[in-house]
Design a protein around this motif. Sequence first.
Motif, mmCIF file in Angstrom:
data_model
loop_
_atom_site.group_PDB
_atom_site.id
_atom_site.type_symbol
_atom_site.label_atom_id
_atom_site.label_comp_id
_atom_site.label_asym_id
_atom_site.label_seq_id
_atom_site.Cartn_x
_atom_site.Cartn_y
_atom_site.Cartn_z
ATOM 1 N N TYR A 189 0.835 -1.199 0.000
ATOM 2 C CA TYR A 189 0.000 0.000 0.000
ATOM 3 C C TYR A 189 0.877 1.259 0.000
ATOM 4 C CZ TYR A 189 -3.156 3.609 1.690
ATOM 5 O OH TYR A 189 -3.864 4.767 1.839
ATOM 6 N N ARG A 190 1.886 1.271 0.865
ATOM 7 C CA ARG A 190 2.768 2.441 0.945
ATOM 8 C C ARG A 190 3.544 2.640 -0.349
ATOM 9 N NH1 ARG A 190 5.292 4.049 6.471
ATOM 10 N NH2 ARG A 190 6.126 5.460 4.929
ATOM 11 N N ARG A 191 4.015 1.551 -0.950
ATOM 12 C CA ARG A 191 4.708 1.656 -2.232
ATOM 13 C C ARG A 191 3.786 2.244 -3.291
ATOM 14 N NH1 ARG A 191 7.664 -4.069 -3.137
ATOM 15 N NH2 ARG A 191 9.147 -3.874 -1.437
ATOM 16 N N GLY A 192 2.576 1.770 -3.330
ATOM 17 C CA GLY A 192 1.604 2.270 -4.299
ATOM 18 C C GLY A 192 1.308 3.740 -4.082
ATOM 19 N N LYS A 193 1.139 4.145 -2.811
ATOM 20 C CA LYS A 193 0.874 5.551 -2.499
ATOM 21 C C LYS A 193 2.070 6.419 -2.870
ATOM 22 C CE LYS A 193 -3.028 6.484 -0.753
ATOM 23 N NZ LYS A 193 -3.982 7.167 -1.615
ATOM 24 N N ARG A 194 3.265 5.924 -2.600
ATOM 25 C CA ARG A 194 4.473 6.685 -2.927
ATOM 26 C C ARG A 194 4.602 6.854 -4.443
ATOM 27 N NH1 ARG A 194 6.955 10.686 -2.572
ATOM 28 N NH2 ARG A 194 9.169 10.678 -2.890
ATOM 29 N N ARG A 195 4.315 5.773 -5.177
ATOM 30 C CA ARG A 195 4.360 5.833 -6.633
ATOM 31 C C ARG A 195 3.325 6.824 -7.152
ATOM 32 N NH1 ARG A 195 3.331 0.645 -7.853
ATOM 33 N NH2 ARG A 195 5.462 0.124 -7.271
ATOM 34 N N GLU A 196 2.138 6.793 -6.568
ATOM 35 C CA GLU A 196 1.075 7.716 -6.953
ATOM 36 C C GLU A 196 1.472 9.162 -6.653
ATOM 37 O OE1 GLU A 196 -3.353 8.744 -5.291
ATOM 38 O OE2 GLU A 196 -2.772 6.636 -5.389
ATOM 39 N N ALA A 197 2.092 9.388 -5.495
ATOM 40 C CA ALA A 197 2.529 10.742 -5.122
ATOM 41 C C ALA A 197 3.636 11.238 -6.059
ATOM 42 C CB ALA A 197 3.017 10.758 -3.676
ATOM 43 N N ALA A 198 4.552 10.353 -6.428
ATOM 44 C CA ALA A 198 5.624 10.739 -7.346
ATOM 45 C C ALA A 198 5.052 11.090 -8.717
ATOM 46 C CB ALA A 198 6.645 9.615 -7.465
ATOM 47 N N ARG A 199 4.092 10.325 -9.176
ATOM 48 C CA ARG A 199 3.445 10.598 -10.461
ATOM 49 C C ARG A 199 2.703 11.933 -10.402
ATOM 50 N NH1 ARG A 199 0.051 6.305 -10.907
ATOM 51 N NH2 ARG A 199 1.869 4.980 -11.082
ATOM 52 N N TRP A 200 2.026 12.173 -9.279
ATOM 53 C CA TRP A 200 1.283 13.407 -9.094
ATOM 54 C C TRP A 200 2.230 14.612 -9.092
ATOM 55 C CZ3 TRP A 200 -0.043 15.965 -4.061
ATOM 56 C CH2 TRP A 200 -1.052 16.908 -4.209
ATOM 57 N N MET A 201 3.350 14.499 -8.364
ATOM 58 C CA MET A 201 4.321 15.595 -8.304
ATOM 59 C C MET A 201 4.927 15.842 -9.689
ATOM 60 S SD MET A 201 5.769 18.003 -6.685
ATOM 61 C CE MET A 201 5.295 17.725 -5.022
ATOM 62 N N HIS A 202 5.162 14.774 -10.411
ATOM 63 C CA HIS A 202 5.692 14.915 -11.769
ATOM 64 C C HIS A 202 4.686 15.663 -12.658
ATOM 65 C CE1 HIS A 202 8.063 13.977 -15.289
ATOM 66 N NE2 HIS A 202 6.970 13.534 -15.878
ATOM 67 N N ASP A 203 3.408 15.349 -12.511
ATOM 68 C CA ASP A 203 2.370 16.035 -13.277
ATOM 69 C C ASP A 203 2.306 17.516 -12.917
ATOM 70 O OD1 ASP A 203 1.739 13.653 -14.522
ATOM 71 O OD2 ASP A 203 -0.049 13.279 -13.310
ATOM 72 N N ILE A 204 2.449 17.818 -11.634
ATOM 73 C CA ILE A 204 2.461 19.222 -11.189
ATOM 74 C C ILE A 204 3.635 19.960 -11.829
ATOM 75 C CG2 ILE A 204 2.907 20.709 -9.185
ATOM 76 C CD1 ILE A 204 1.228 18.742 -7.529
ATOM 77 N N PHE A 205 4.790 19.314 -11.833
ATOM 78 C CA PHE A 205 5.973 19.923 -12.428
ATOM 79 C C PHE A 205 5.811 20.079 -13.938
ATOM 80 C CE2 PHE A 205 10.160 19.480 -14.451
ATOM 81 C CZ PHE A 205 10.747 20.624 -13.959
ATOM 82 N N ARG A 221 3.080 20.421 -15.639
ATOM 83 C CA ARG A 221 2.154 21.530 -15.904
ATOM 84 C C ARG A 221 2.876 22.863 -15.768
ATOM 85 N NH1 ARG A 221 -2.778 23.612 -12.231
ATOM 86 N NH2 ARG A 221 -3.343 25.389 -13.531
ATOM 87 N N PHE A 222 3.693 22.980 -14.746
ATOM 88 C CA PHE A 222 4.407 24.222 -14.502
ATOM 89 C C PHE A 222 5.484 24.452 -15.553
ATOM 90 C CE2 PHE A 222 7.799 26.689 -12.454
ATOM 91 C CZ PHE A 222 7.085 27.794 -12.043
ATOM 92 N N GLN A 223 6.260 23.435 -15.822
ATOM 93 C CA GLN A 223 7.417 23.590 -16.700
ATOM 94 C C GLN A 223 7.045 23.625 -18.178
ATOM 95 O OE1 GLN A 223 10.039 24.357 -15.068
ATOM 96 N NE2 GLN A 223 11.296 24.667 -16.846
ATOM 97 N N LEU A 224 6.072 22.815 -18.569
ATOM 98 C CA LEU A 224 5.761 22.695 -19.989
ATOM 99 C C LEU A 224 4.455 23.369 -20.407
ATOM 100 C CD1 LEU A 224 6.809 18.969 -20.475
ATOM 101 C CD2 LEU A 224 8.177 21.022 -20.871
ATOM 102 N N GLY A 225 3.624 23.698 -19.424
ATOM 103 C CA GLY A 225 2.353 24.339 -19.750
ATOM 104 C C GLY A 225 2.549 25.779 -20.169
ATOM 105 N N PHE A 254 2.196 29.317 -17.822
ATOM 106 C CA PHE A 254 3.227 29.928 -16.979
ATOM 107 C C PHE A 254 4.410 30.484 -17.782
ATOM 108 C CE2 PHE A 254 1.202 26.761 -14.172
ATOM 109 C CZ PHE A 254 0.723 27.623 -13.217
ATOM 110 N N ASP A 255 4.383 30.337 -19.100
ATOM 111 C CA ASP A 255 5.535 30.736 -19.912
ATOM 112 C C ASP A 255 5.907 32.209 -19.734
ATOM 113 O OD1 ASP A 255 5.907 28.202 -20.862
ATOM 114 O OD2 ASP A 255 5.090 28.587 -22.865
ATOM 115 N N ARG A 256 4.936 33.094 -19.856
ATOM 116 C CA ARG A 256 5.236 34.528 -19.748
ATOM 117 C C ARG A 256 5.751 34.866 -18.355
ATOM 118 N NH1 ARG A 256 7.293 38.950 -21.594
ATOM 119 N NH2 ARG A 256 6.374 40.827 -20.713
ATOM 120 N N ALA A 257 5.107 34.348 -17.339
ATOM 121 C CA ALA A 257 5.530 34.647 -15.962
ATOM 122 C C ALA A 257 6.943 34.131 -15.699
ATOM 123 C CB ALA A 257 4.550 34.030 -14.970
#
Length: 182
Positions: A47-63, A65-69, A72-75
């Motif tokens: 369960y913890r491994r799955g949650k950690r994997r999910e959190a890493a995927r989520w953080m990657h998605d946040i990044f 969105r920020f980096q490639l979306g 935020f380009d102009r800002a």
Amino acid sequence: YAAQVADTGSVLIHDGQSGWIGTLEPLLRMATVMAALLGGIWALVLYRRGKRREAARWMHDIFQRFQLGEEFDRAKLIFDFEYRESVEPILAALVAGGKSALGQCKRSDSQHIDRLLNYLENLVYLADNGHAKWSDCLAYFKHWFDLLSDPERGALRRYLVKFGYERLTQLTHSEPYDFLLL
């Protein structure tokens, strides 16, 4: 007489088996409890491994969105490369007189800056409340947190304080009264 001997023999055999089963029964109960305990521990690990994997995927998605979306380009461009020419005058005007002090072009940049700062504020909120790990936030966003804390960006920290970016204010150790000595 034969029936009596047969009954006695079956009782002896039965008593012999019950002694053996009686000895085995506690061991089987302990083995069952141990198997259940180990199964529970293994389930928790998975369960913890799955949650950690999910959190890493989520953080990657946040990044991502920020980096490639594009939102935020102009800002990112003006915040990172045109701070003195573009961002600092906007923030100083907003701290001194509010949005009415800006022209239309500057208002658009102000909105981009606010969007970037709101995103970083939200990220700090997620980390503070255990929804994201600080180590992950720093791995992805350290550059931006360092820019917020840059000693030469006092106008930015005054803006953070005045407009309620509480978590970024705390992260940058900003004080309500940053004075500029000439």
